[in-house]
Design a protein around this motif. Structure first.
Motif, short mmCIF file in Angstrom:
data_model
loop_
_atom_site.label_atom_id
_atom_site.label_comp_id
_atom_site.label_asym_id
_atom_site.label_seq_id
_atom_site.Cartn_x
_atom_site.Cartn_y
_atom_site.Cartn_z
N GLN A 35 35.28 23.86 38.80
CA GLN A 35 35.39 23.96 40.49
C GLN A 35 34.94 25.33 40.87
OE1 GLN A 35 39.20 22.61 41.74
NE2 GLN A 35 40.12 24.68 41.52
N PRO A 36 34.59 25.37 42.19
CA PRO A 36 34.28 26.41 42.87
C PRO A 36 35.40 27.52 42.68
CG PRO A 36 33.52 24.46 44.20
CD PRO A 36 34.33 24.08 43.10
N SER A 37 35.07 28.49 42.21
CA SER A 37 36.05 29.68 42.08
C SER A 37 36.73 29.69 43.63
CB SER A 37 35.78 31.05 41.58
OG SER A 37 34.49 31.32 42.24
N CYS A 38 37.79 30.75 43.64
CA CYS A 38 38.63 30.77 44.80
C CYS A 38 37.51 31.47 45.93
CB CYS A 38 39.74 31.55 44.49
SG CYS A 38 40.85 31.79 45.94
N LEU A 92 42.46 35.57 36.92
CA LEU A 92 41.21 34.50 36.87
C LEU A 92 40.58 34.84 38.35
CD1 LEU A 92 42.27 31.45 34.88
CD2 LEU A 92 41.10 33.43 34.16
N VAL A 93 41.35 34.74 39.58
CA VAL A 93 40.83 34.76 40.71
C VAL A 93 40.28 36.25 40.94
CG1 VAL A 93 41.72 34.83 43.11
CG2 VAL A 93 42.63 33.01 41.89
N HIS A 94 40.90 37.23 40.59
CA HIS A 94 40.33 38.42 40.77
C HIS A 94 39.29 38.78 39.85
CE1 HIS A 94 43.78 40.65 43.01
NE2 HIS A 94 43.27 39.58 43.82
N ASP A 95 39.24 38.23 38.58
CA ASP A 95 38.07 38.49 37.56
C ASP A 95 36.76 37.81 38.14
OD1 ASP A 95 39.77 39.97 36.18
OD2 ASP A 95 39.56 38.30 34.22
N ASP A 96 36.89 36.78 38.95
CA ASP A 96 35.71 36.00 39.33
C ASP A 96 34.97 36.49 40.50
OD1 ASP A 96 36.01 33.96 37.56
OD2 ASP A 96 37.02 32.76 38.60
N LEU A 97 35.77 37.55 41.18
CA LEU A 97 35.07 38.20 42.17
C LEU A 97 34.05 38.78 41.94
CD1 LEU A 97 38.46 39.69 43.88
CD2 LEU A 97 36.91 38.07 44.91
N PRO A 98 32.89 39.05 43.12
CA PRO A 98 31.74 39.71 42.90
C PRO A 98 31.93 41.10 42.25
CG PRO A 98 31.47 38.45 44.83
CD PRO A 98 33.28 38.45 44.41
N ALA A 99 32.77 41.92 42.57
CA ALA A 99 32.93 43.08 41.99
C ALA A 99 33.34 43.11 40.56
CB ALA A 99 34.13 43.98 42.84
N LEU A 100 33.78 41.84 39.98
CA LEU A 100 33.99 42.13 38.81
C LEU A 100 33.13 41.26 37.87
CD1 LEU A 100 37.87 42.11 38.98
CD2 LEU A 100 36.42 44.03 38.18
N ASP A 101 33.36 39.93 37.50
CA ASP A 101 32.78 39.13 36.73
C ASP A 101 31.60 38.29 37.53
OD1 ASP A 101 33.69 39.92 34.50
OD2 ASP A 101 35.12 38.24 34.29
N ASP A 102 31.79 38.27 38.79
CA ASP A 102 31.19 37.55 39.90
C ASP A 102 30.67 36.24 39.47
OD1 ASP A 102 29.30 37.24 41.96
OD2 ASP A 102 27.71 38.43 41.31
N ALA A 155 44.83 28.35 49.40
CA ALA A 155 43.98 28.89 48.55
C ALA A 155 45.01 29.42 47.14
CB ALA A 155 43.53 30.22 49.28
N VAL A 156 46.12 29.75 47.28
CA VAL A 156 46.84 29.60 46.28
C VAL A 156 46.93 28.70 45.42
CG1 VAL A 156 49.38 30.63 45.46
CG2 VAL A 156 48.05 31.58 47.37
N ARG A 157 47.32 27.33 46.10
CA ARG A 157 47.69 26.17 45.27
C ARG A 157 46.10 25.53 44.70
NH1 ARG A 157 52.70 24.43 45.37
NH2 ARG A 157 54.22 25.17 47.13
N TYR A 158 45.14 25.89 45.42
CA TYR A 158 43.86 25.46 44.89
C TYR A 158 43.70 26.27 43.65
CZ TYR A 158 38.66 25.17 44.70
OH TYR A 158 37.61 25.10 44.20
N SER A 159 44.01 27.36 43.56
CA SER A 159 43.76 28.18 42.27
C SER A 159 44.60 28.01 41.23
CB SER A 159 43.90 29.63 42.76
OG SER A 159 42.63 30.19 43.62
N LEU A 160 45.82 27.51 41.39
CA LEU A 160 46.89 27.38 40.64
C LEU A 160 46.88 25.89 39.89
CD1 LEU A 160 49.46 28.37 38.98
CD2 LEU A 160 50.88 27.33 41.12
N LEU A 161 46.52 24.99 41.00
CA LEU A 161 46.48 23.71 40.22
C LEU A 161 45.25 22.86 40.05
CD1 LEU A 161 49.38 22.42 42.86
CD2 LEU A 161 49.52 23.38 40.64
#
Length: 279
Positions: free
Chosen positions: A93-96, A76-86, A30-36
């Motif tokens: 591509q699909p967010s993390c 970005l990973v945390h901002d995309d979470l439902p609790a923030l920007d959802d 999941a780390v590399r998916y988000s980073l790369l």
């Protein structure tokens, strides 16, 4: 001086081959998916271009430059979470959290931030790590203001918010380059002034793109700010005036660059790239 695309290639190669802690186990996927998963690598390129203009070696700059990209990806990973920007879409591509679930996304973001500090601590002095830490704290503080402030910000309040949320992580590449190049504090002011203006320019353009871009162009869902009732340069001033402000900030940023005692041609290219994104 290497061109911006060459610097981006070097940053991409460094990130692709970055060894992660074995303790992460299967979380590494999941780390590399988000980073790369794409991205323009503006922050590492900015650090590399600044450092090279200051006389530092690219190999010496790469850990600092890519530490900032890891911090950016964590945000970005945390901002995309439902609790923030959802948001279920990131970099086309699909967010993390959409791919791996919320719990894994939270841990992947934590891991990205931790790995960023492992990179920043490669240096013999704490200066780079301090720049990364201060930028991260500012960004998080700005995010808090963003989610807790009512939609009645005036222009001064909006500028203060963006100096933290966006500006700090765009000023940090310059600050890290100054640290790696061992630039004396007395000589740092003009470079940091340039970085502050560049961060403002980036945010204004980002606000314009959120109002005018498509998901294909942006790699994320457009119109999120308006839907959430957030105050932006577009909502405060209107689209035409926001574009005019962006042009004014670009001109000021270019004037700052021209006054610096170095070859800033690649940095000027970056300024143009940021302003001329599809707005």
């Amino acid at each position: 001086m290497q061109a911006a695309d060459q610097l981006q290639e070097k940053a991409e190669a460094f990130l692709s081959n970055l060894p992660l802690s074995r303790d992460l186990g299967e979380l590494e996927e999941a780390v590399r998916y988000s980073l790369l998963g794409g991205g323009k690598r503006i922050r590492p390129v900015l650090c590399l271009a600044t450092g090279e203009a200051l006389g530092a070696r690219i190999d010496d700059l790469l850990p600092a430059a890519c530490a900032l990209e890891l911090v950016h990806t964590f945000s970005l990973v945390h901002d995309d979470l439902p609790a923030l920007d959802d948001d279920d879409l990131r970099r086309g591509q699909p967010s993390c959290h959409a791919k791996f679930g919320e719990a894994v996304a939270i841990l992947a973001g934590d891991a990205l931030l931790t790995e960023a500090f492992r990179l920043a601590l490669r240096y013999p002095t704490p200066d780079v790590a301090r720049e990364v830490a201060e930028a991260t704290a500012g960004m998080i503080g700005g995010q808090y203001v963003d989610i807790t402030t009512e939609s009645d910000l005036d222009p001064a309040g909006l500028a203060a918010l963006h100096r933290l949320k966006t500006g700090r992580l765009l000023a940090a590449p310059v600050g890290c380059a100054l640290a790696v190049a061992k630039t004396p504090p007395r000589d740092q002011g003009p470079w940091r002034d340039f970085a502050a203006d560049l961060g403002l320019l980036f945010q204004i353009v980002d606000d314009i793109l959120d109002a005018t871009g498509t998901s294909e162009e942006l790699g994320k869902t457009p119109g999120k700010d308006a839907a959430a009732g957030k105050v932006t340069y577009v909502s405060l001033f209107g689209l035409d005036e926001a574009r005019s402000i962006a042009d004014d900030v670009r001109q000021r940023t270019e004037r700052r660059l021209s006054s610096l005692p170095a070859d800033t041609s690649v940095l000027a290219e970056l300024v143009a790239t940021i302003r001329e994104r599809r707005t």
